[in-house]
Design an enzyme around this catalytic site. Structure first.
Site, PDB file in Angstrom:
ATOM      1  N   SER A 146     -37.422  -2.741 -22.905  1.00 37.09           N
ATOM      2  CA  SER A 146     -38.936  -2.749 -23.945  1.00 37.09           C
ATOM      3  C   SER A 146     -39.936  -2.101 -22.522  1.00 37.09           C
ATOM      4  CB  SER A 146     -39.106  -4.295 -23.768  1.00 37.09           C
ATOM      5  OG  SER A 146     -39.847  -4.760 -24.393  1.00 37.09           O
ATOM      6  N   ASP A 221     -35.260  -5.718 -34.347  1.00 38.53           N
ATOM      7  CA  ASP A 221     -35.689  -6.031 -33.456  1.00 38.53           C
ATOM      8  C   ASP A 221     -37.177  -6.054 -34.140  1.00 38.53           C
ATOM      9  OD1 ASP A 221     -38.131  -5.481 -30.907  1.00 38.53           O
ATOM     10  OD2 ASP A 221     -36.538  -4.571 -30.303  1.00 38.53           O
ATOM     11  N   HIS A 253     -34.106  -7.962 -30.355  1.00 37.25           N
ATOM     12  CA  HIS A 253     -35.215  -7.442 -28.785  1.00 37.25           C
ATOM     13  C   HIS A 253     -34.147  -7.510 -28.067  1.00 37.25           C
ATOM     14  CE1 HIS A 253     -38.101  -4.842 -26.939  1.00 37.25           C
ATOM     15  NE2 HIS A 253     -38.750  -5.979 -26.272  1.00 37.25           N
TER      16      HIS A 253
END
Lengths: 275, 275
Positions: A146, A221, A253
Site C-alpha cells: 500500500s 481490494d 487489501h
C-alpha cells in the site's frame, strides 16, 4: 541503538531495536530478521515498507515473511512508517502525520522538522544497519504494501543502483491522481508543488527501474479507486519494463493477501539478490 | 451465526464469525480458514486453541498456519479462549476469567454460568461448524499453544476417538503442579477439587492418546517453570506413547517460535487426517 527484544525465529533471530536518527529527530523503532547464515558473514537484505497506520510491527507479525527469508538466507528490515512522539507534528486523519510519512522528505512546516522518511530509509537507517549487523550492502532489494508499496517503488526508481529488485503488494500506484497522495503531497511538499518524483506510475513512465519488478494486486481490494493499479501497469508495459503485474482474483487489501503471496516475493527477490 | 468478515487467503477463505452458544450464554467469535478444496466437499479440520489473553485472532494473524493448511487441504478453526462480555464474570488477573477459560467446564460460582469451554469446544461449536461448513466430522485433529496446548492435549485424551492426532506448542503441561493451573482449578472447580482429569501429564500417565502426539517446546521459553515440559515428556515416554517431544534450542514462548514450526505441525496432522 537499543535492543528492545530478540526472539529466535526460523533458525535465525527476529530482533526489534530503536535509535534516534538526526534526520527525523525522534526515537525510531525497527524490526530486523537475521537468518541463520548471518552468523557466518554478511547476508543480502530485503527492505519491507509498511502501509498507512502501520508501525514496524505489522508486517513483522502478520506477513509470514521470516520463513521464506530463512529459506533463502535473506535478512528482512521492517522500518516504522513515520517519526513518532509527542513533539512530532500529527494530524487527526489516519492518512496524514504519524503513521503516514509517505516515504519522502517534507519541506513544509510543521512537517519538515521530523518527516524525512526518504533520508531515513536510504540514509541513516542503512548507515546504522550495515555498521551493526552482518548485512551485505551490495545486495539489497525492497518491497512494501500500500503506502509502503508506493515507498518501495518510488525509492527504488529514485535511487538507481541501490536495490537489485523491487516488488509491491497493492501499492498506492499513482498518488498525484489520488486522494491517497494529493492531500499528503500538498501538506508535506506544499500546495501546487511538483510531486511527480514521488509517483510510481510517473517515475515508471519517466525512467523505469534497472532490474526486475513484481506487483501483486487483489481484484477485490476495497481501495482500488485510491490505488489506481491500472496506471502503473500501463506505465510498466508501455516502457517494456522487465517485470510482472499480477491481478489476483478475489483477494483484498489485507495481510491475508500479503501472506498468500509472500513466498513468491521472497523467491523473486532471492533470485536477484543471489545472482 | 453472523459473518463478521471473509478474506480470500491462500486460494481459500479466512472467515470470522460469531454466534451465541447456550453453554457459554455469551456472544462467541471464531475464525475459520477453509482451503480451496472445501468448495468441492467436506475437508479435514485442525482445531487451534490459543493461550492466555488471546482471542480467536492471535493465531489467525500471527501463526502463519493458513499457507500450510492450504497446501494440505485442511481447514483451521480458531476459537476464542473464554466467554466474553460485561455480563460475564472476570478477574483483574490476566490468567483468570476472560481470556483464561482453561478449556474446562467450571462448576463454581460465579464462573459456572458462562465458563463452559469444554462443552463449547467439543459440543456447540463443532455442532455449528459441521452444520454450516464443508467440514469432515470424521477427520479432526487438534493443536494449541501454552494454555491452548493444555486444552488440545487434555481434550484429545478426555475424548478418545474424536481427534486423530494432537500436537502442542509450549503447552502448560502439568497444571496441577503449577501456578498456571492450581489457582484456576481452585476457582473454576473448587478448592481441593480433583483436577487430575485436566492435567496433560496426569492424563498421559493414566490413559495416553490413541494416535500420534507431537510437542514442540523452546529451550529459552521464559515460562519453563510454569509449563513443566519435563513432566509431560516423562509421562509420554514412560507410557511408550506414539509421538515425539522436541526441545528446540534458543526458541522462546512467542509466536515467532510457533510460526517457525507450524509447517511441521501441519504436515504431522495432515498425515493423520488423510490416512
Amino acid at each position: 541503538m537499543k535492543t528492545i527484544s530478540e526472539n529466535r525465529c526460523f533458525g535465525g533471530v527476529q530482533g526489534v531495536y530503536s535509535h534516534r536518527p538526526a534526520c527525523c529527530d525522534s526515537e525510531m523503532t525497527f524490526g530486523l530478521f537475521l537468518p541463520e547464515e548471518a552468523r557466518d558473514g554478511p547476508v543480502p537484505v530485503l527492505w519491507y515498507l509498511s502501509g498507512l497506520t502501520c508501525t514496524h510491527e505489522n508486517a513483522m507479525i502478520k506477513a509470514g515473511a521470516q520463513g521464506w527469508a530463512a529459506e533463502h538466507g535473506v535478512a528482512l528490515v521492517f522500518p516504522d512508517t513515520s517519526p513518532r512522539g509527542e513533539h512530532v507534528a500529527d494530524d487527526e486523519a489516519f492518512d496524514l502525520g504519524q503513521g503516514a510519512g509517505f516515504y519522502l522528505d517534507a519541506t513544509q512546516e510543521p512537517w519538515s522538522d521530523h518527516y524525512r522518511m526518504e533520508s531515513y530509509i536510504v540514509g541513516e537507517l542503512p548507515g546504522l544497519l550495515f555498521e551493526e549487523f552482518a548485512l551485505d550492502v551490495e545486495r539489497q532489494a525492497i518491497t512494501g504494501h500500500s503506502m509502503g508499496g508506493h515507498g518501495a517503488l518510488t525509492l527504488a526508481m529514485r535511487h538507481p543502483g541501490r536495490y537489485r529488485s523491487v516488488s509491491a503488494f497493492s501499492p498506492i500506484a499513482n498518488p498525484t491522481a489520488s486522494d491517497w497522495g494529493r492531500k499528503q503531497f500538498a501538506a508535506y511538499l506544499g500546495e501546487g508543488a511538483d510531486a511527480s518524483g514521488h509517483d510510481a506510475s510517473l517515475l515508471m513512465a519517466d525512467r523505469g527501474f534497472d532490474g526486475p519488478v513484481l506487483i501483486d494486486q487483489g481484484s477485490d481490494d476495497q481501495f482500488l479507486d485510491l490505488l489506481r493499479p491500472e496506471t502503473l501497469a500501463h506505465a510498466m508495459m508501455a516502457r517494456r519494463q522487465q517485470g510482472q503485474f499480477r491481478m489476483q482474483p478475489g483477494y483484498d487489501h489485507s495481510y491475508f493477501f500479503i501472506a498468500s503471496f509472500m513466498e513468491d516475493h521472497l523467491a523473486f527477490h532471492a533470485e536477484a539478490l543471489w545472482s
